[in-house]
Design a protein around this motif. Structure first.
Motif, PDB file in Angstrom:
ATOM      1  N   ALA A 133      49.171  63.839  37.813  1.00 30.75           N
ATOM      2  CA  ALA A 133      50.253  63.904  38.809  1.00 30.75           C
ATOM      3  C   ALA A 133      51.464  63.133  38.291  1.00 30.75           C
ATOM      4  CB  ALA A 133      49.779  63.339  40.134  1.00 30.75           C
ATOM      5  N   ALA A 134      51.223  61.991  37.659  1.00 28.99           N
ATOM      6  CA  ALA A 134      52.335  61.184  37.147  1.00 28.99           C
ATOM      7  C   ALA A 134      53.084  61.945  36.052  1.00 28.99           C
ATOM      8  CB  ALA A 134      51.804  59.854  36.617  1.00 28.99           C
ATOM      9  N   LEU A 135      52.327  62.592  35.154  1.00 26.61           N
ATOM     10  CA  LEU A 135      52.973  63.360  34.074  1.00 26.61           C
ATOM     11  C   LEU A 135      53.817  64.495  34.666  1.00 26.61           C
ATOM     12  CD1 LEU A 135      50.011  63.454  31.556  1.00 26.61           C
ATOM     13  CD2 LEU A 135      52.294  62.571  31.038  1.00 26.61           C
ATOM     14  N   GLU A 136      53.279  65.163  35.658  1.00 29.34           N
ATOM     15  CA  GLU A 136      54.014  66.264  36.283  1.00 29.34           C
ATOM     16  C   GLU A 136      55.258  65.741  36.979  1.00 29.34           C
ATOM     17  OE1 GLU A 136      52.557  69.799  37.343  1.00 29.34           O
ATOM     18  OE2 GLU A 136      50.437  69.469  36.873  1.00 29.34           O
ATOM     19  N   ALA A 137      55.139  64.545  37.579  1.00 29.03           N
ATOM     20  CA  ALA A 137      56.278  63.940  38.273  1.00 29.03           C
ATOM     21  C   ALA A 137      57.400  63.633  37.280  1.00 29.03           C
ATOM     22  CB  ALA A 137      55.838  62.684  39.002  1.00 29.03           C
ATOM     23  N   GLY A 139      58.175  65.482  35.033  1.00 29.44           N
ATOM     24  CA  GLY A 139      58.757  66.776  34.651  1.00 29.44           C
ATOM     25  C   GLY A 139      57.996  67.450  33.515  1.00 29.44           C
ATOM     26  N   ARG A 140      56.851  66.850  33.100  1.00 25.38           N
ATOM     27  CA  ARG A 140      56.055  67.489  32.027  1.00 25.38           C
ATOM     28  C   ARG A 140      55.270  68.644  32.643  1.00 25.38           C
ATOM     29  NH1 ARG A 140      55.004  63.104  27.934  1.00 25.38           N
ATOM     30  NH2 ARG A 140      53.448  64.451  26.997  1.00 25.38           N
ATOM     31  N   LYS A 141      55.265  69.767  31.913  1.00 29.77           N
ATOM     32  CA  LYS A 141      54.505  70.940  32.394  1.00 29.77           C
ATOM     33  C   LYS A 141      53.289  71.125  31.479  1.00 29.77           C
ATOM     34  CE  LYS A 141      57.412  73.611  35.233  1.00 29.77           C
ATOM     35  NZ  LYS A 141      58.269  72.486  35.551  1.00 29.77           N
ATOM     36  N   PRO A 142      52.133  71.422  32.064  1.00 29.00           N
ATOM     37  CA  PRO A 142      50.956  71.544  31.186  1.00 29.00           C
ATOM     38  C   PRO A 142      50.876  72.914  30.490  1.00 29.00           C
ATOM     39  CG  PRO A 142      50.321  71.942  33.462  1.00 29.00           C
ATOM     40  CD  PRO A 142      51.806  71.659  33.478  1.00 29.00           C
ATOM     41  N   HIS A 143      50.270  72.908  29.317  1.00 27.89           N
ATOM     42  CA  HIS A 143      49.733  74.169  28.778  1.00 27.89           C
ATOM     43  C   HIS A 143      48.235  74.121  29.053  1.00 27.89           C
ATOM     44  CE1 HIS A 143      49.784  71.293  25.352  1.00 27.89           C
ATOM     45  NE2 HIS A 143      48.629  71.841  25.033  1.00 27.89           N
ATOM     46  N   TRP A 144      47.585  75.266  28.990  1.00 22.88           N
ATOM     47  CA  TRP A 144      46.188  75.316  29.433  1.00 22.88           C
ATOM     48  C   TRP A 144      45.280  75.785  28.309  1.00 22.88           C
ATOM     49  CZ3 TRP A 144      44.807  74.120  34.592  1.00 22.88           C
ATOM     50  CH2 TRP A 144      45.907  73.850  35.430  1.00 22.88           C
ATOM     51  N   ARG A 145      44.163  75.009  28.127  1.00 24.37           N
ATOM     52  CA  ARG A 145      43.208  75.354  27.075  1.00 24.37           C
ATOM     53  C   ARG A 145      41.875  75.796  27.672  1.00 24.37           C
ATOM     54  NH1 ARG A 145      44.322  73.336  21.687  1.00 24.37           N
ATOM     55  NH2 ARG A 145      46.046  71.845  21.710  1.00 24.37           N
ATOM     56  N   PHE A 146      41.254  76.724  26.951  1.00 23.20           N
ATOM     57  CA  PHE A 146      39.913  77.182  27.335  1.00 23.20           C
ATOM     58  C   PHE A 146      38.881  76.245  26.702  1.00 23.20           C
ATOM     59  CE2 PHE A 146      36.144  79.770  26.177  1.00 23.20           C
ATOM     60  CZ  PHE A 146      35.694  80.053  27.467  1.00 23.20           C
ATOM     61  N   LEU A 147      37.963  75.767  27.529  1.00 27.70           N
ATOM     62  CA  LEU A 147      36.925  74.841  27.059  1.00 27.70           C
ATOM     63  C   LEU A 147      35.817  75.648  26.366  1.00 27.70           C
ATOM     64  CD1 LEU A 147      35.984  71.827  27.148  1.00 27.70           C
ATOM     65  CD2 LEU A 147      34.770  72.407  29.264  1.00 27.70           C
ATOM     66  N   LEU A 148      35.779  75.544  25.056  1.00 28.15           N
ATOM     67  CA  LEU A 148      34.783  76.339  24.313  1.00 28.15           C
ATOM     68  C   LEU A 148      33.365  75.855  24.614  1.00 28.15           C
ATOM     69  CD1 LEU A 148      36.495  76.608  20.793  1.00 28.15           C
ATOM     70  CD2 LEU A 148      36.079  78.492  22.393  1.00 28.15           C
ATOM     71  N   PRO A 149      32.422  76.760  24.758  1.00 29.44           N
ATOM     72  CA  PRO A 149      31.033  76.354  25.052  1.00 29.44           C
ATOM     73  C   PRO A 149      30.316  75.882  23.787  1.00 29.44           C
ATOM     74  CG  PRO A 149      31.195  78.741  24.959  1.00 29.44           C
ATOM     75  CD  PRO A 149      32.583  78.222  24.739  1.00 29.44           C
ATOM     76  N   ASN A 150      30.752  74.722  23.275  1.00 31.88           N
ATOM     77  CA  ASN A 150      30.166  74.216  22.025  1.00 31.88           C
ATOM     78  C   ASN A 150      29.550  72.831  22.225  1.00 31.88           C
ATOM     79  OD1 ASN A 150      32.438  72.723  22.389  1.00 31.88           O
ATOM     80  ND2 ASN A 150      33.537  73.513  20.589  1.00 31.88           N
ATOM     81  N   PHE A 151      29.000  72.590  23.399  1.00 32.73           N
ATOM     82  CA  PHE A 151      28.381  71.291  23.700  1.00 32.73           C
ATOM     83  C   PHE A 151      27.293  71.531  24.733  1.00 32.73           C
ATOM     84  CE2 PHE A 151      31.916  72.149  26.467  1.00 32.73           C
ATOM     85  CZ  PHE A 151      31.446  71.838  27.740  1.00 32.73           C
TER      86      PHE A 151
END
Ligand code: GLU
Length: 455
Positions: A133-137, A139-151
């Motif tokens: 929330a602080a990062l978004e406040a 003004g940072r916008k996220p990019h989104w990653r897919f969590l690979l099923p490797n664990f």
């Protein structure tokens, strides 16, 4: 098993012979199985995609004889991609990341320096809701990653996780998901990378097989994992070798001279382009196939070589000439009539000149030579001989034997033979030193034109 396949270009330029190769592989694969061939326009990049390119691709496929059974546009399907992204987010499989490209670069360098593979370390997974929330406040916008099923249960403790598939061109393939970074599916600005929309469409349009260039091999393991995450069975994959230019560079949408529309405008036959595009870089000989049916019968993905194939545009000339030499007159009649050749002369003209041309448009020159006034350049020393030839010219009707009886009489009268006999006649009758057999040309030229050219 029947097949549903797709050719999925981005309409950001004209397609070239390498793209046509992918399109043909898919279309012929579908034909062999009475399946269906979908054109999917990957136009999620709204700024770079253009309608004129989309229409150009459709026209190019039609010209090659592989009009798609269905056309789909990704730009109309954002709601479905959003739905899939939401589903992955809900499952905790698509997570927000806030690193800048510079930060990621620094981290990769640090890992390399420590002898570790430059894989994303998943630190964004450690962010608390407050931190996000602080990062978004800020003004940072996220990019989104897919969590690979490797664990197993802890995403920071990856373990060897092989994804395997049996590739239609490359045989058994295996990639360890632990060797890969979690792929970014959504950018900061909310736009999609190619991966997720492609998978959503492959699921929704029920693709049974995905046949594409080997530049996509590296993506396939990740894509298979995402198919599973979305609850779908992945299609069967086939990755074919790529074409390069004669000097070994990759073809790009910018290599304009090799675009399908440039080849069409240069006068190559669609079957010349299709035969070369399909058979080059395979264990099959590159032969001009007379029809798509013949090419379909010949085509086999398992024959595709592993090494890249060099494409030399000069090969098209020789192949086109061979295709025309073997083409029966009835297949070409309509085009010759359009050129102005009278219907009753089409067959004789084609049989006479088809072995001496590279492009169909070359027939026009021969028709002009045969039918209109020409002013051959006659050497002074041939004049007398040609007058003699005019005197021996047989009466009509003329046929395939006329040449023989005429030159036979001329030989007896003048003592000339071989080149000394034929060449002055060829030059006088056609204005050229080479060309189709004179025995065949003569009846087409006719007695009046012949006489005019001799004296
Ligand atoms: N639009 C992608 C490309 O042209 C499609 C790749 C695929 O066939 O999945 O590279």
């Amino acid at each position: 098993m029947t097949a549903t396949v797709r050719f999925a270009p981005s309409p950001t330029g004209q397609i070239h012979i390498g793209n046509a190769r992918t399109a043909l592989f898919n279309a012929l694969f579908a034909r062999q199985r009475s399946g269906s061939f979908v054109l999917r326009l990957d136009d999620t990049d709204v700024a770079r995609s253009r309608e004129e390119y989309a229409l150009g691709i459709i026209r190019d496929l039609e010209w090659l004889g592989i009009a798609p059974d269905r056309i789909e546009r990704q730009s109309t399907r954002f709601a479905f991609y959003d739905e899939a992204a939401e589903k992955l987010k809900q499952a905790g499989l698509l997570y927000p990341c806030f690193e800048t490209p510079e930060e990621l670069d620094r981290r990769r360098k640090r890992r390399r320096a420590r002898g570790l593979p430059p894989i994303y370390d998943r630190s964004a997974l450690k962010l608390s809701d407050e931190q996000k929330a602080a990062l978004e406040a800020e003004g940072r916008k996220p990019h989104w990653r897919f969590l690979l099923p490797n664990f197993e249960s802890d995403p920071f403790k990856t373990r060897r996780s092989e994804i395997t598939w049996s590739d239609l061109c490359r045989g058994e393939q295996s990639v360890d998901l632990a060797s890969l970074s979690d792929p970014v599916l959504l950018r900061e600005d909310g736009t999609y990378l190619y991966t997720l929309p492609s998978i959503v469409d492959d699921i929704d349009f029920a693709m049974t097989h995905v046949i594409r260039g080997e530049d996509h091999v590296a993506n396939t393991a990740v894509q298979i994992a995402i198919f599973h995450a979305l609850g779908a069975t992945p299609p069967v994959f086939g990755h074919h070798n790529l074409l390069t230019t004669a000097s070994g560079e990759g073809l790009s949408k910018r290599s304009g001279a090799l675009s399908i529309s440039a080849l069409r405008e240069a006068g190559y036959e669609p079957m010349t382009v299709a035969s070369l595009a399909v058979l080059i870089g395979s264990s099959d000989a590159v032969e001009p196939m007379a029809s798509l049916d013949a090419l379909t019968a010949q085509f086999d993905l398992a024959h595709v070589s592993r090494a890249p194939a060099r494409f030399d545009p000069a090969d098209l000339d020789a192949l086109n000439a061979r295709l025309l030499r073997e083409m029966p007159a009835d297949r070409i009649a309509g085009r010759l009539i359009e050129m102005g050749v009278p219907a009753d002369k089409v067959s004789a003209l084609w049989d006479t000149v088809s072995g001496n041309i590279e492009k169909v448009s070359d027939v026009e020159g021969w028709w002009r030579i045969v039918s209109s006034q020409i002013e051959p350049d006659i050497a002074a020393e041939d004049r007398e001989f040609l007058e003699e030839a005019a005197r021996h010219l047989p009466e009509e009707p003329w046929d395939g034997e006329t040449w023989k009886s005429w030159t036979g009489a001329l030989k007896a009268a003048t003592g000339r033979k071989g080149k000394g006999l034929f060449m002055p006649l060829r030059k006088a009758l056609t204005g050229l030193e080479h060309g189709p057999e004179l025995a065949r040309l003569l009846p087409l030229i006719g007695r009046r034109n012949t006489l005019d050219r001799l004296v």
